[in-house]
Structure formats: structure tokens, C-alpha cells
Design an enzyme around this catalytic site. Structure first.
Site, mmCIF file in Angstrom:
data_model
loop_
_atom_site.group_PDB
_atom_site.id
_atom_site.type_symbol
_atom_site.label_atom_id
_atom_site.label_comp_id
_atom_site.label_asym_id
_atom_site.label_seq_id
_atom_site.Cartn_x
_atom_site.Cartn_y
_atom_site.Cartn_z
ATOM 1 C CG HIS A 288 -0.290 -0.021 2.537
ATOM 2 N ND1 HIS A 288 -1.004 0.227 3.596
ATOM 3 C CD2 HIS A 288 1.014 -0.243 2.876
ATOM 4 C CE1 HIS A 288 -0.195 0.254 4.746
ATOM 5 N NE2 HIS A 288 0.947 -0.202 4.328
ATOM 6 C CG HIS A 289 3.984 2.025 2.273
ATOM 7 N ND1 HIS A 289 3.152 2.839 2.959
ATOM 8 C CD2 HIS A 289 4.250 1.498 3.222
ATOM 9 C CE1 HIS A 289 2.930 2.737 4.451
ATOM 10 N NE2 HIS A 289 3.532 1.683 4.359
ATOM 11 C CB ALA A 290 3.701 0.705 -4.595
ATOM 12 C CD GLN B 61 -2.262 7.982 5.235
ATOM 13 O OE1 GLN B 61 -1.241 8.190 4.598
ATOM 14 N NE2 GLN B 61 -3.188 8.817 5.004
ATOM 15 C CG ASP C 103 1.849 6.535 1.841
ATOM 16 O OD1 ASP C 103 1.906 4.950 1.980
ATOM 17 O OD2 ASP C 103 3.053 6.901 1.631
#
Length: 295
Positions: free
Chosen positions: A107-109, A148, A150
Site C-alpha cells: 500500500h505504499h507504492a 497509513q 498513502d
């Protein structure tokens, strides 16, 4: 199966230990091997130049530093399979109510770079593809990783057909938060009761307001009290309660829900893998419980 990647800063052996723990549990687990995510699906969400860098295993050093490990050909092959796993899990969930990707949750990519141990964003890519091919029209992404989501928030920003809900430790990585459709930043040290109170306050309202027809769930176990990179204080029982609650909220509304592994960190990789395995088993058990007559 994707080839086992070379070791780097990130400990990839966790993923293999998760499967070992699931197989040793005695539960009735059906395994599926996903196809690699097609390049055009990735390019529909990520910058084509960045996708090309990954496919050629020529990611610039500064981007590899943001990711946390070198992007070799073996890593490229692995992330294509793990990204394909989230799309496959969504389709299996449509048949069975619940299915899990035993990896990914990247989920950070971001659009033009990976970050935080994430190369491609499987949640955003799978959501985009599922909607594009008519498998879903409104997707709710529930992100309960301690960090998070992001990248997912950034890649889906402005879309009315994808809702991102992130519960995370407010003071944890990333320092600069993106804007999810709804963010719930939690203070350090939140325990089982505090976490469930927040979840029970917000999640039913999101279901009612957004009215999704498919749920993707980032089921990171890094909110655990003993997680090396977490700042929250959930117990084993608290994680199970969280996961079963999320699945119940989806399934009681007749919605399919697919989970991705997400974060979990520690010096003892078997211990961390065990948490992930127990998370998936708890969700599968809740799916069965809700599906039984009278529940």
C-alpha cells in the site's frame, strides 16, 4: 509459485513461513497460484516509465532506497505474481465469500516509484482492473495496517468508485500522510478495547454511506503490541477480534471480501508468520460462521 527472491533488508522468508503455518494448522486450506499481473494492468495505474524500469530490473538507486531493497529480476517476477494474487483473491471471494492473498498488501507504492517495501500497489491495481472489466462497480479498501496506506490513497484519489479507509498509528511511517477518503489516526499505545471502539464507530458508517459491492482488506498484523515497527498495542486476541469484525461487517451485507497480507515485522519471522496465518484462519472461520443459516 513465484521464485523465492534474494535476501535484502526486507525479510521475504516471512511469506514462505506463512504458508508453512497455514499448512500445519490442520485447517481446510485450498491453495491457488496466481498468474503474473499483466504489464498493461500495472501501466493503467502506475507510470509506464516506472513499470518499464521494474520490468527491466533497472530501477534507479534512489527509488530502490525508497523501496528498501534492490529490484532484481527475481523480485520483479515475485511482485508480478503477488500483485496478481490480490486480483485472484477478489475473484475467489466472489465465489466463496472470503479469500486471502498470502502476500502483497503493497500500500505504499506510488505512481512513479515504490516505497516502504512495496514495488507495485496491488490494492489500487486490482481495484482499477476489477472495475474496468465490470467485476465490481464500487470497491471499499479497508486498510488496518499500522502504517497509513498513502500509496493507495494517492493512486485512487478523486475516484468516486473506490473508497479508501485507513486506520493507522498517527505518529508512524509515513511522516507525510496522504489523504484517504477517510483517515482514522490513532495515538500510540491504543489497545484492543480502544481499537475496537474506533473500528465499531467508523466502519458501519462507511458501509452505509458508500454502499460498496466488493471489499479489499489490508490485514496487516503490525498493530500487534510486539511488532518491531508498530506503535499500537493489540494482543493476539485483539487482532483476531478485529479481523473477524471486518469480515462479519462485509459478509452480513452479502459482500465478498478479499484480504492481502500487509505488514508484520519482528526478529522472529516464524512468530510474525504465525500472526498472519492466524489472521487468515480467523477471517475464514468468520466467513463460514456468517454463511451458516441463522447467523
Amino acid at each position: 509459485m513465484a521464485p523465492q527472491p534474494e535476501r535484502g533488508t526486507f525479510k521475504f522468508d516471512k511469506y514462505y513461513l506463512v504458508m508453512e503455518a497455514l499448512r500445519a494448522s490442520g485447517a481446510a486450506v485450498t491453495e491457488h497460484s496466481p498468474d503474473p499481473m499483466p504489464r498493461e494492468w500495472l501501466e493503467a495505474v502506475h507510470d509506464p516509465d516506472y513499470v518499464d524500469q521494474v520490468f527491466r530490473a533497472k530501477v534507479p538507486r534512489e527509488k530502490e532506497r525508497r523501496i528498501g531493497f534492490p529490484v532484481t529480476e527475481r523480485i520483479r517476477d515475485r511482485v508480478r505474481h503477488t500483485n496478481g494474487g490480490t486480483w485472484l483473491a477478489a475473484h475467489l471471494a466472489m465465489k466463496h465469500g472470503y479469500a486471502a492473498n498470502s502476500a502483497a498488501g503493497s500500500h505504499h507504492a506510488l505512481a512513479d516509484t515504490g516505497a516502504g517495501y512495496c514495488v507495485f500497489n496491488d490494492l489500487a491495481v486490482a481495484s482499477n482492473r476489477l472495475i474496468a472489466q465490470g467485476d465490481a462497480s464500487r470497491i471499499l479498501i479497508i486498510d488496518l495496517d499500522v502504517h497509513q496506506g498513502d500509496g493507495t490513497a494517492s493512486l485512487t484519489a478523486g475516484r468516486e468508485d473506490i473508497f479508501t479507509l485507513s486506520f493507522h498509528a498517527e505518529k508512524n511511517f509515513p511522516v507525510r500522510k496522504a489523504r484517504s477518503t477517510r483517515d482514522v489516526g490513532l495515538p500510540d499505545g491504543v489497545d484492543d478495547d480502544g481499537y475496537m471502539e474506533a473500528l465499531e464507530t467508523h466502519l458501519p458508517k462507511v458501509f452505509a454511506e458508500f454502499d460498496p459491492d466488493l471489499v479489499l482488506y489490508q490485514a496487516g498484523v503490525d498493530p500487534h503490541v510486539n511488532d518491531k515497527l508498530g506503535r499500537l498495542s493489540l494482543s493476539d486476541a485483539g487482532l483476531s477480534m478485529r479481523d473477524r469484525y471486518v469480515v462479519r461487517q462485509a459478509r452480513m451485507r452479502g459482500l465478498p471480501i478479499a484480504s492481502a497480507l500487509g505488514g508484520g515485522y519482528g526478529d522472529d519471522q516464524r512468530e510474525v508468520a504465525g500472526r498472519h496465518a492466524q489472521s487468515m484462519l480467523a477471517m475464514a472461520a468468520e466467513n463460514v460462521a456468517v454463511s451458516q443459516p441463522g447467523n
